[in-house]
Design a protein around this motif. Structure first.
Motif, PDB file in Angstrom:
ATOM      1  N   LEU A 217       0.825  -1.217   0.000  1.00 56.18           N
ATOM      2  CA  LEU A 217       0.000   0.000   0.000  1.00 56.18           C
ATOM      3  C   LEU A 217       0.852   1.257   0.000  1.00 56.18           C
ATOM      4  O   LEU A 217       0.495   2.247  -0.632  1.00 56.18           O
ATOM      5  CB  LEU A 217      -0.929  -0.014   1.200  1.00 56.18           C
ATOM      6  CG  LEU A 217      -2.074  -1.018   1.121  1.00 56.18           C
ATOM      7  CD1 LEU A 217      -2.901  -0.973   2.399  1.00 56.18           C
ATOM      8  CD2 LEU A 217      -2.968  -0.734  -0.074  1.00 56.18           C
ATOM      9  N   GLU A 218       1.973   1.219   0.711  1.00 53.59           N
ATOM     10  CA  GLU A 218       2.840   2.398   0.739  1.00 53.59           C
ATOM     11  C   GLU A 218       3.329   2.741  -0.664  1.00 53.59           C
ATOM     12  O   GLU A 218       3.309   3.914  -1.076  1.00 53.59           O
ATOM     13  CB  GLU A 218       4.031   2.153   1.663  1.00 53.59           C
ATOM     14  CG  GLU A 218       4.968   3.354   1.753  1.00 53.59           C
ATOM     15  CD  GLU A 218       6.156   3.086   2.657  1.00 53.59           C
ATOM     16  OE1 GLU A 218       7.037   3.961   2.746  1.00 53.59           O
ATOM     17  OE2 GLU A 218       6.220   1.998   3.263  1.00 53.59           O
ATOM     18  N   GLN A 219       3.773   1.727  -1.398  1.00 53.54           N
ATOM     19  CA  GLN A 219       4.268   1.965  -2.753  1.00 53.54           C
ATOM     20  C   GLN A 219       3.140   2.388  -3.689  1.00 53.54           C
ATOM     21  O   GLN A 219       3.308   3.289  -4.512  1.00 53.54           O
ATOM     22  CB  GLN A 219       4.941   0.697  -3.290  1.00 53.54           C
ATOM     23  CG  GLN A 219       6.201   0.285  -2.542  1.00 53.54           C
ATOM     24  CD  GLN A 219       7.343   1.258  -2.776  1.00 53.54           C
ATOM     25  OE1 GLN A 219       7.526   1.768  -3.874  1.00 53.54           O
ATOM     26  NE2 GLN A 219       8.115   1.519  -1.740  1.00 53.54           N
ATOM     27  N   TYR A 220       1.994   1.729  -3.553  1.00 51.50           N
ATOM     28  CA  TYR A 220       0.909   1.937  -4.519  1.00 51.50           C
ATOM     29  C   TYR A 220       0.104   3.199  -4.234  1.00 51.50           C
ATOM     30  O   TYR A 220      -0.086   4.032  -5.118  1.00 51.50           O
ATOM     31  CB  TYR A 220      -0.007   0.718  -4.519  1.00 51.50           C
ATOM     32  CG  TYR A 220      -1.093   0.783  -5.571  1.00 51.50           C
ATOM     33  CD1 TYR A 220      -0.845   0.384  -6.882  1.00 51.50           C
ATOM     34  CD2 TYR A 220      -2.368   1.251  -5.266  1.00 51.50           C
ATOM     35  CE1 TYR A 220      -1.835   0.450  -7.846  1.00 51.50           C
ATOM     36  CE2 TYR A 220      -3.372   1.317  -6.227  1.00 51.50           C
ATOM     37  CZ  TYR A 220      -3.095   0.915  -7.513  1.00 51.50           C
ATOM     38  OH  TYR A 220      -4.072   0.977  -8.477  1.00 51.50           O
ATOM     39  N   LYS A 221      -0.385   3.323  -2.999  1.00 49.94           N
ATOM     40  CA  LYS A 221      -1.298   4.419  -2.682  1.00 49.94           C
ATOM     41  C   LYS A 221      -0.612   5.775  -2.716  1.00 49.94           C
ATOM     42  O   LYS A 221      -1.252   6.793  -2.976  1.00 49.94           O
ATOM     43  CB  LYS A 221      -1.961   4.182  -1.326  1.00 49.94           C
ATOM     44  CG  LYS A 221      -2.847   2.931  -1.268  1.00 49.94           C
ATOM     45  CD  LYS A 221      -4.012   3.009  -2.252  1.00 49.94           C
ATOM     46  CE  LYS A 221      -4.918   1.784  -2.136  1.00 49.94           C
ATOM     47  NZ  LYS A 221      -6.079   1.827  -3.060  1.00 49.94           N
ATOM     48  N   THR A 222       0.714   5.796  -2.474  1.00 51.25           N
ATOM     49  CA  THR A 222       1.449   7.049  -2.601  1.00 51.25           C
ATOM     50  C   THR A 222       1.550   7.471  -4.057  1.00 51.25           C
ATOM     51  O   THR A 222       1.343   8.644  -4.405  1.00 51.25           O
ATOM     52  CB  THR A 222       2.859   6.913  -1.997  1.00 51.25           C
ATOM     53  OG1 THR A 222       2.745   6.582  -0.617  1.00 51.25           O
ATOM     54  CG2 THR A 222       3.643   8.205  -2.140  1.00 51.25           C
ATOM     55  N   ALA A 223       1.843   6.496  -4.925  1.00 52.81           N
ATOM     56  CA  ALA A 223       2.052   6.814  -6.343  1.00 52.81           C
ATOM     57  C   ALA A 223       0.741   7.098  -7.073  1.00 52.81           C
ATOM     58  O   ALA A 223       0.720   7.878  -8.032  1.00 52.81           O
ATOM     59  CB  ALA A 223       2.800   5.673  -7.025  1.00 52.81           C
ATOM     60  N   ILE A 224      -0.359   6.478  -6.643  1.00 52.17           N
ATOM     61  CA  ILE A 224      -1.622   6.612  -7.384  1.00 52.17           C
ATOM     62  C   ILE A 224      -2.154   8.043  -7.334  1.00 52.17           C
ATOM     63  O   ILE A 224      -2.900   8.475  -8.215  1.00 52.17           O
ATOM     64  CB  ILE A 224      -2.676   5.611  -6.838  1.00 52.17           C
ATOM     65  CG1 ILE A 224      -3.789   5.369  -7.878  1.00 52.17           C
ATOM     66  CG2 ILE A 224      -3.275   6.084  -5.520  1.00 52.17           C
ATOM     67  CD1 ILE A 224      -3.405   4.471  -9.002  1.00 52.17           C
ATOM     68  N   VAL A 225      -1.751   8.800  -6.313  1.00 50.08           N
ATOM     69  CA  VAL A 225      -2.203  10.186  -6.184  1.00 50.08           C
ATOM     70  C   VAL A 225      -1.789  11.013  -7.393  1.00 50.08           C
ATOM     71  O   VAL A 225      -2.524  11.894  -7.848  1.00 50.08           O
ATOM     72  CB  VAL A 225      -1.658  10.809  -4.880  1.00 50.08           C
ATOM     73  CG1 VAL A 225      -1.996  12.295  -4.802  1.00 50.08           C
ATOM     74  CG2 VAL A 225      -2.201  10.065  -3.670  1.00 50.08           C
ATOM     75  N   ASP A 226      -0.620  10.721  -7.918  1.00 50.55           N
ATOM     76  CA  ASP A 226      -0.089  11.490  -9.055  1.00 50.55           C
ATOM     77  C   ASP A 226      -0.144  10.679 -10.352  1.00 50.55           C
ATOM     78  O   ASP A 226       0.659  10.895 -11.265  1.00 50.55           O
ATOM     79  CB  ASP A 226       1.357  11.901  -8.776  1.00 50.55           C
ATOM     80  CG  ASP A 226       1.478  12.791  -7.546  1.00 50.55           C
ATOM     81  OD1 ASP A 226       0.649  13.708  -7.392  1.00 50.55           O
ATOM     82  OD2 ASP A 226       2.397  12.555  -6.725  1.00 50.55           O
ATOM     83  N   ALA A 227      -1.099   9.781 -10.438  1.00 48.41           N
ATOM     84  CA  ALA A 227      -1.199   8.920 -11.618  1.00 48.41           C
ATOM     85  C   ALA A 227      -1.434   9.731 -12.888  1.00 48.41           C
ATOM     86  O   ALA A 227      -2.173  10.718 -12.888  1.00 48.41           O
ATOM     87  CB  ALA A 227      -2.318   7.910 -11.428  1.00 48.41           C
ATOM     88  N   GLU A 228      -0.787   9.292 -13.942  1.00 51.49           N
ATOM     89  CA  GLU A 228      -1.066   9.787 -15.291  1.00 51.49           C
ATOM     90  C   GLU A 228      -1.609   8.598 -16.068  1.00 51.49           C
ATOM     91  O   GLU A 228      -0.850   7.861 -16.707  1.00 51.49           O
ATOM     92  CB  GLU A 228       0.195  10.356 -15.937  1.00 51.49           C
ATOM     93  CG  GLU A 228       0.763  11.563 -15.200  1.00 51.49           C
ATOM     94  CD  GLU A 228       2.006  12.125 -15.845  1.00 51.49           C
ATOM     95  OE1 GLU A 228       2.399  11.587 -16.915  1.00 51.49           O
ATOM     96  OE2 GLU A 228       2.587  13.078 -15.297  1.00 51.49           O
ATOM     97  N   PRO A 229      -2.918   8.365 -16.006  1.00 52.53           N
ATOM     98  CA  PRO A 229      -3.485   7.108 -16.516  1.00 52.53           C
ATOM     99  C   PRO A 229      -3.283   6.942 -18.010  1.00 52.53           C
ATOM    100  O   PRO A 229      -3.488   7.871 -18.794  1.00 52.53           O
ATOM    101  CB  PRO A 229      -4.967   7.212 -16.156  1.00 52.53           C
ATOM    102  CG  PRO A 229      -5.226   8.673 -15.997  1.00 52.53           C
ATOM    103  CD  PRO A 229      -3.961   9.258 -15.454  1.00 52.53           C
ATOM    104  N   ILE A 230      -2.886   5.739 -18.388  1.00 56.64           N
ATOM    105  CA  ILE A 230      -2.742   5.440 -19.809  1.00 56.64           C
ATOM    106  C   ILE A 230      -4.110   5.172 -20.429  1.00 56.64           C
ATOM    107  O   ILE A 230      -4.251   5.210 -21.652  1.00 56.64           O
ATOM    108  CB  ILE A 230      -1.824   4.223 -20.025  1.00 56.64           C
ATOM    109  CG1 ILE A 230      -2.377   2.988 -19.310  1.00 56.64           C
ATOM    110  CG2 ILE A 230      -0.411   4.527 -19.559  1.00 56.64           C
ATOM    111  CD1 ILE A 230      -1.615   1.722 -19.605  1.00 56.64           C
ATOM    112  N   GLY A 231      -5.094   4.880 -19.604  1.00 54.62           N
ATOM    113  CA  GLY A 231      -6.442   4.633 -20.086  1.00 54.62           C
ATOM    114  C   GLY A 231      -7.352   5.812 -19.836  1.00 54.62           C
ATOM    115  O   GLY A 231      -6.903   6.937 -19.578  1.00 54.62           O
ATOM    116  N   ASP A 232      -8.643   5.544 -19.849  1.00 55.05           N
ATOM    117  CA  ASP A 232      -9.647   6.589 -19.729  1.00 55.05           C
ATOM    118  C   ASP A 232      -9.851   7.031 -18.291  1.00 55.05           C
ATOM    119  O   ASP A 232     -10.456   8.063 -18.051  1.00 55.05           O
ATOM    120  CB  ASP A 232     -10.980   6.062 -20.289  1.00 55.05           C
ATOM    121  CG  ASP A 232     -11.673   7.056 -21.184  1.00 55.05           C
ATOM    122  OD1 ASP A 232     -11.048   8.078 -21.528  1.00 55.05           O
ATOM    123  OD2 ASP A 232     -12.844   6.828 -21.540  1.00 55.05           O
TER     124      ASP A 232
END
Length: 372
Positions: A217-232
């Protein structure tokens, strides 16, 4: 937290005594998914593996999921995974299969992708490769092209290092609005962060116990905040897998677990998933872990490495995963136990556990797709 089922056509040693073992394994697993659909599970994930003998015979999961699209009503049917490496499955063919399953399931398909189980599998398609990181390069080149194939009226085409395609209309387009949710099968902490940055959900097959959720969760939830989604849209979702056995009493559940051959599957995992770091003291194939007795089963339960017990105990064990932050808990059911015992686990979890944890029993197409 939501619930899922993970199936992979695991045959094990049954083929040594039963010439129909492969057929029975595949047909039994369709029954498990159909029961999970009736019991309120949200997801069923089907693997794609090749050449893995005892471990997995589910090589054509698009066919498997197509059958289940007709045989089920509400459960989401996910590829866990489709392998989009051009040498294994041409990316356009993968895009077409995903869209077709999206239609046949009327929006219930979930697109999980990954790079394969290990060198024995991948080198069958890419002989001569000595560094498995080579597959990461192919996957990275490919994954962002899928939303373009689905959403562009005429796909603009692609000229990459590993595959090329001139402009073409990729058909069919997905069912309804946008495209199926996209997931990545991740192993190491950097893989979780990478998936999050791309806006992908994670299929966490490497998480073994509740305490492992912390670094996930530390790796994922921190990074998801600044996601640049490749999809829609961003699919903010971490799925983890564990083995589950539920019975009317604790004693019966432990007895089932002792007879389930649970020691053998982890040995096969490290036999074929040679990119996974083998724990210290874990025997190297062809040696296997010793068979589990009641004492070992009780230890696995205490160490939160196995969900096992009566319905109240299983509920408490699942709540530990919920408290740790898992978005989805997916059960890999032990194949060494009887079909009746496996169906009993699915039914009891559906009756006594899921209604007390899953807060979205309607299970709309996805959390995000409807507003994309």
């Amino acid at each position: 937290m939501e619930f899922g089922l993970f199936v992979q056509g695991y045959v094990g040693k049954r083929a040594e005594t039963d010439p129909l073992a492969e057929h029975k394994a595949l047909m039994e697993e369709t029954e498990y998914v159909i029961q999970a659909d009736k019991s309120g599970f949200k997801y069923a994930w089907a693997s794609e593996h090749h050449f893995l003998e005892e471990y997995s015979h589910l090589s054509a999961n698009d066919v498997f999921l197509g059958y289940l699209a007709h045989a089920t009503e509400r459960i989401h049917l996910g590829s866990g995974i489709f392998n989009p490496l051009a040498q294994v499955n041409h990316p356009v063919k993968v895009a077409e299969k995903v869209a077709m399953l999206d239609h046949l399931s009327e929006g219930r398909h979930e697109f999980g992708s990954g790079r394969g189980a290990g060198s024995h599998e991948i080198l069958g398609f890419i002989p001569g490769v000595t560094d498995m990181n080579y597959t990461k390069e192919i996957w990275e080149e490919t994954i962002a092209e899928f939303p373009k194939m689905w959403l562009q009226e005429e796909y603009q085409g692609f000229q990459g290092k590993h595959w090329q395609l001139p402009p073409r209309k990729v058909l069919p387009k997905p069912y309804g609005k946008s495209h199926p949710a996209m997931w990545y099968a991740a192993g190491s902490p950097p893989s979780y962060a990478m998936a999050a940055k791309k806006g992908l959900g994670v299929l966490g097959f490497s998480v073994q116990k509740v305490s492992d959720m912390e670094w996930v969760l530390e790796q994922y939830k921190t990074a998801i905040v600044d996601a640049e989604p490749i999809g829609d849209y961003v699919n903010d979702n971490v799925m983890v897998t564990t083995t589950a056995i539920c019975a009317p009493t604790h004693e019966e559940a432990v007895r089932i677990a002792v007879g389930g051959g649970l020691h053998y599957l982890p040995s096969l995992v490290f036999r074929y998933h040679d990119t996974f770091p083998r724990p210290e003291g874990f025997p190297a194939w062809p040696e296997t872990l010793p068979e589990y007795n009641e004492e070992i089963i009780e230890l696995l339960i205490a160490e939160e490495l196995l969900i096992c017990g009566d319905p109240d105990e299983v509920l408490a064990q699942c709540k530990r995963w919920e408290q740790a932050g898992a978005d989805q808990l997916s059960f890999g059911l032990p194949i060494g136990i009887s079909k009746e015992a496996t169906l009993q686990t699915i039914r009891l979890v559906g009756e006594h556990v899921i209604p007390k944890i899953d807060t979205d029993p309607v299970h709309r197409t996805t959390r995000f797709r409807e507003s994309a």
